[in-house]
Design a protein around this motif. Structure first.
Motif, PDB file in Angstrom:
ATOM      1  N   SER A  46       0.836  -1.196   0.000  1.00 30.95           N
ATOM      2  CA  SER A  46       0.000   0.000   0.000  1.00 30.95           C
ATOM      3  C   SER A  46       0.874   1.250   0.000  1.00 30.95           C
ATOM      4  CB  SER A  46      -0.890   0.004   1.250  1.00 30.95           C
ATOM      5  OG  SER A  46      -0.094   0.163   2.415  1.00 30.95           O
ATOM      6  N   LEU A  47       0.260   2.381  -0.278  1.00 27.93           N
ATOM      7  CA  LEU A  47       0.986   3.646  -0.257  1.00 27.93           C
ATOM      8  C   LEU A  47       1.555   3.900   1.138  1.00 27.93           C
ATOM      9  CD1 LEU A  47       1.864   6.325  -1.510  1.00 27.93           C
ATOM     10  CD2 LEU A  47      -0.412   7.249  -0.942  1.00 27.93           C
ATOM     11  N   THR A  48       0.782   3.561   2.171  1.00 24.28           N
ATOM     12  CA  THR A  48       1.251   3.753   3.544  1.00 24.28           C
ATOM     13  C   THR A  48       2.509   2.930   3.811  1.00 24.28           C
ATOM     14  OG1 THR A  48      -0.994   4.183   4.337  1.00 24.28           O
ATOM     15  CG2 THR A  48       0.646   3.528   5.980  1.00 24.28           C
ATOM     16  N   GLN A  49       2.529   1.701   3.332  1.00 26.29           N
ATOM     17  CA  GLN A  49       3.692   0.838   3.534  1.00 26.29           C
ATOM     18  C   GLN A  49       4.904   1.351   2.779  1.00 26.29           C
ATOM     19  OE1 GLN A  49       1.741  -2.809   2.375  1.00 26.29           O
ATOM     20  NE2 GLN A  49       1.542  -3.501   4.504  1.00 26.29           N
ATOM     21  N   TRP A  50       4.699   1.840   1.568  1.00 24.20           N
ATOM     22  CA  TRP A  50       5.820   2.425   0.819  1.00 24.20           C
ATOM     23  C   TRP A  50       6.359   3.665   1.532  1.00 24.20           C
ATOM     24  CZ3 TRP A  50       8.846   0.449  -2.671  1.00 24.20           C
ATOM     25  CH2 TRP A  50       8.392  -0.561  -3.531  1.00 24.20           C
ATOM     26  N   LEU A  51       5.453   4.483   2.093  1.00 24.40           N
ATOM     27  CA  LEU A  51       5.890   5.670   2.835  1.00 24.40           C
ATOM     28  C   LEU A  51       6.669   5.258   4.085  1.00 24.40           C
ATOM     29  CD1 LEU A  51       2.702   7.941   2.586  1.00 24.40           C
ATOM     30  CD2 LEU A  51       4.918   8.281   1.439  1.00 24.40           C
ATOM     31  N   ALA A  52       6.210   4.188   4.741  1.00 25.21           N
ATOM     32  CA  ALA A  52       6.910   3.699   5.929  1.00 25.21           C
ATOM     33  C   ALA A  52       8.316   3.226   5.569  1.00 25.21           C
ATOM     34  CB  ALA A  52       6.111   2.566   6.571  1.00 25.21           C
ATOM     35  N   ILE A  53       8.429   2.475   4.482  1.00 24.83           N
ATOM     36  CA  ILE A  53       9.737   2.004   4.026  1.00 24.83           C
ATOM     37  C   ILE A  53      10.632   3.186   3.675  1.00 24.83           C
ATOM     38  CG2 ILE A  53      10.915   0.762   2.160  1.00 24.83           C
ATOM     39  CD1 ILE A  53       8.522  -1.170   2.134  1.00 24.83           C
ATOM     40  N   ALA A  54      10.059   4.184   2.995  1.00 25.66           N
ATOM     41  CA  ALA A  54      10.833   5.378   2.638  1.00 25.66           C
ATOM     42  C   ALA A  54      11.326   6.107   3.881  1.00 25.66           C
ATOM     43  CB  ALA A  54       9.984   6.312   1.774  1.00 25.66           C
ATOM     44  N   ALA A  55      10.485   6.162   4.919  1.00 29.76           N
ATOM     45  CA  ALA A  55      10.881   6.833   6.159  1.00 29.76           C
ATOM     46  C   ALA A  55      12.056   6.117   6.816  1.00 29.76           C
ATOM     47  CB  ALA A  55       9.689   6.896   7.120  1.00 29.76           C
ATOM     48  N   ILE A  56      12.015   4.791   6.836  1.00 29.76           N
ATOM     49  CA  ILE A  56      13.106   4.021   7.443  1.00 29.76           C
ATOM     50  C   ILE A  56      14.380   4.148   6.619  1.00 29.76           C
ATOM     51  CG2 ILE A  56      13.877   1.676   7.998  1.00 29.76           C
ATOM     52  CD1 ILE A  56      11.003   1.065   8.846  1.00 29.76           C
ATOM     53  N   ILE A  57      14.252   4.132   5.289  1.00 30.68           N
ATOM     54  CA  ILE A  57      15.421   4.316   4.421  1.00 30.68           C
ATOM     55  C   ILE A  57      16.045   5.684   4.659  1.00 30.68           C
ATOM     56  CG2 ILE A  57      16.140   4.647   2.016  1.00 30.68           C
ATOM     57  CD1 ILE A  57      14.161   2.454   1.236  1.00 30.68           C
ATOM     58  N   THR A  58      15.201   6.715   4.714  1.00 34.26           N
ATOM     59  CA  THR A  58      15.700   8.077   4.934  1.00 34.26           C
ATOM     60  C   THR A  58      16.369   8.204   6.292  1.00 34.26           C
ATOM     61  OG1 THR A  58      13.923   8.953   3.537  1.00 34.26           O
ATOM     62  CG2 THR A  58      15.066  10.515   4.983  1.00 34.26           C
TER      63      THR A  58
END
Length: 295
Positions: free
Chosen positions: A263-275
């Motif tokens: 989901s978009l939320t999961q992609w945003l979560a992954i992006a937050a952890i990567i950042t």
């Protein structure tokens, strides 16, 4: 005139190795899921590590490593962490999408990076990491939440990953790439009882050999050998920053090979952890030493 090209090649070589290692290990994880219905996550981990042990014993001949009481203790902990990381990660993949599991597991190396930095800006990276975890770990009955047990396994794998990094630095500095072979052999001995208890004689099925061998090469023998070489030739900042994109590799691998649409939320979560991971690594002080000494 020739010094600069050699310097560029020296810089790019370990970066290329690490990128190949990340792509390989996530592709192997996707392949490993095909064995879960037959021998479970425990049996899959066992076969992966056993086959990888045989391959790395033949190629690297780790018995030539120089071990004393101190180095043996380091290698033992390194191998135990490696076994725990593999087993817990595969256990999480039973109920958690690959990209999400990798992101949760990545809290381990992220914690290592934050501990090494200790700067005021780290509160920003901690906040981003917490945000990512809050978006991934199930709270209430959100449609995008993941299984709590699976998430716990992934976080446990992250703890083992942190130990793997810390003790891999020490072990790699003492015996180089041979440490990877020693670690995998120890990991196989640690995990084998779990696989045998769960799958029993099914582990001996000849039909499983081709897939298990592929998993062993893609997920263990190739990436861990490449990673150990990269660890000895790369500053902590570069290594940590590049490792930050591992969750993206996992998400893309899950999408391509397992049809796991996040989901978009999961992609945003992954992006937050990567950042958060990349930011924490880039904020390391300049005097930070390489993760392990170069050969």
């Amino acid at each position: 005139m020739n010094a600069q090209p050699r310097s560029l090649a020296t810089t790019l070589f370990p970066i290329a190795l690490l990128l190949i290692a990340m792509a390989s290990i996530q592709s192997g994880a996707s392949l490993a899921k095909s064995l879960f219905p037959v021998i479970g996550a425990q049996g899959t981990t066992t076969l992966r590590l056993i086959f990888a042990s045989v391959i790395m014993l033949l190629l690297l001949r780790p018995w030539r490593a120089k071990l004393n009481a101190s180095t043996l203790k380091t290698v033992l902990i390194y191998g135990m962490a490696l076994g725990g990381m593999n087993l817990l990660f595969y256990m999480s993949l039973r109920t958690v999408p690959l990209g999400v599991a990798v992101a949760l597991e990545f809290t381990g190396p992220l914690a290592v990076a934050l501990y090494a930095s200790r700067r005021a800006v780290d509160f920003l990276w901690i906040g981003l990491a917490v945000l990512g975890l809050a978006l991934l770990i199930p709270v209430g009955q959100s449609g995008t939440s993941v299984d709590l047990v699976g998430a716990s396994y992934a976080l446990g794998a992250g703890v083992c990953w942190a130990l793997y990094i810390l003790y891999g630095q020490k072990a790699g500095a003492e015996n180089g790439i041979q440490t990877a072979a020693l670690g995998v052999v120890i990991a196989a001995f640690v995990v084998a009882p779990f696989g045998i208890a769960h799958a029993g004689s099914d582990l001996l099925s000849p039909a499983l050999i081709p897939v298990a061998l592929g998993v062993a090469i893609l997920s263990t023998a190739l990436p861990y050998s490449l990673e150990m070489v990269a660890l000895t030739r790369m500053p902590a900042k570069t290594f940590g920053t590049l490792m930050s994109i591992e969750p993206a590799f996992g998400a893309l691998s899950g999408l391509l090979f397992l049809n796991e649409v996040l989901s978009l939320t999961q992609w945003l979560a992954i992006a937050a952890i990567i950042t958060a991971s990349a930011g924490a690594t880039l904020s390391l002080r300049r005097e930070t030493q390489p993760l392990v000494a170069a050969d």
